[in-house]
Structures are given as structure tokens and as C-alpha cells.
Write a protein that holds these residues in place. Structure first.
Motif, short mmCIF file in Angstrom:
data_model
loop_
_atom_site.label_atom_id
_atom_site.label_comp_id
_atom_site.label_asym_id
_atom_site.label_seq_id
_atom_site.Cartn_x
_atom_site.Cartn_y
_atom_site.Cartn_z
N ARG A 1 36.80 7.60 55.62
CA ARG A 1 36.46 6.78 55.66
C ARG A 1 36.86 5.75 56.94
O ARG A 1 35.76 4.92 57.28
N SER A 2 37.34 5.73 57.49
CA SER A 2 38.22 5.01 58.54
C SER A 2 36.65 5.88 59.83
O SER A 2 37.21 5.22 60.53
N LEU A 3 36.91 6.85 59.66
CA LEU A 3 35.74 7.50 60.50
C LEU A 3 34.51 7.35 60.02
O LEU A 3 33.45 7.77 61.49
N PHE A 4 34.36 6.43 59.37
CA PHE A 4 32.62 6.67 58.83
C PHE A 4 31.95 5.73 60.05
O PHE A 4 29.88 6.77 60.38
N GLY A 5 32.32 5.12 61.16
CA GLY A 5 31.61 4.70 62.00
C GLY A 5 31.06 5.41 63.08
O GLY A 5 29.62 5.87 64.05
N VAL A 6 32.31 5.68 63.44
CA VAL A 6 32.25 7.21 64.04
C VAL A 6 31.40 8.20 63.99
O VAL A 6 29.97 8.54 65.34
N ILE A 7 31.51 8.44 63.12
CA ILE A 7 30.65 9.85 62.47
C ILE A 7 28.70 9.07 62.42
O ILE A 7 28.18 10.01 62.36
N SER A 8 28.95 7.84 61.87
CA SER A 8 27.69 7.91 61.63
C SER A 8 27.34 7.49 63.37
O SER A 8 25.41 7.95 63.39
#
Length: 104
Positions: A1-8
Motif C-alpha cells: 500500500r505504501s508503494l501505491f504511488g510509485v507503482i502507479s
């Protein structure tokens, strides 16, 4: 969840790479990804879903009925390997991380 922005952001990068490069350049990128990841390419496809836009053969384990749980460390390592492949001194990829104080 904390990497959601990076993955997006990396999902968007895959779409940009496909749209802004010629088919031979995309094929070269796919070859580099295969060379870097080998059999682990399914892990990348599981994290960065749009990598399949570059090559339909990149199928995630969930799509073939398998897959282990991944921890944040292995996700981070996989993403850093992906960044090394898609960026170069001639074509750098910049990722701006803003408002990190809100990351969980």
C-alpha cells in the motif's frame, strides 16, 4: 500500500514507453527486461501490471493461477531493477517523491 504511488507512476511509464518508442526500440527494451529478470519477469508483471503493454508474454502469476506473497523489500528490489533497465544516462527517468511524510 505504501508503494501505491510509485507503482502507479511506473504503470504510467510503461504506457509512455510503448507510445513514444518505435517497435524496434520497444523490442530492445523487452529484451533488456528479459535479460535482467529472466524467469522473475512474472514478479515484475505482478507488481507493474502495465509492463504487459510492452510485451503480452509478460503474464503475472495471478493470471496463470499461482504466486507467492511478496514483502516490501522484494517489491522494492524488483522496482529498482526495473528502473535500472528503463533508464539510462541518455534517457534518465526521474521520480519525484512528494509528501513522504504521509506515506505509511
Amino acid at each position: 500500500r505504501s508503494l501505491f504511488g510509485v507503482i502507479s507512476a511506473l504503470n504510467q511509464l510503461c504506457l509512455m514507453l510503448k507510445g513514444s518508442n518505435t517497435p524496434p526500440k520497444v523490442a530492445l527494451l523487452v529484451k533488456k527486461l528479459k535479460d535482467e529478470f529472466g524467469a522473475d519477469i512474472t514478479l515484475l508483471a505482478r507488481i507493474v501490471k502495465n509492463v504487459k503493454v510492452l510485451s503480452p508474454e509478460f503474464v503475472s502469476p495471478a493470471e496463470v493461477g499461482g504466486g507467492d506473497t511478496m514483502n516490501a523489500r522484494s517489491v522494492g528490489f524488483t522496482l529498482s531493477r526495473f528502473m535500472r533497465v528503463v533508464s539510462s544516462p541518455k534517457h534518465p527517468v526521474m521520480l519525484f517523491l512528494d509528501d513522504l511524510q504521509w506515506a505509511d
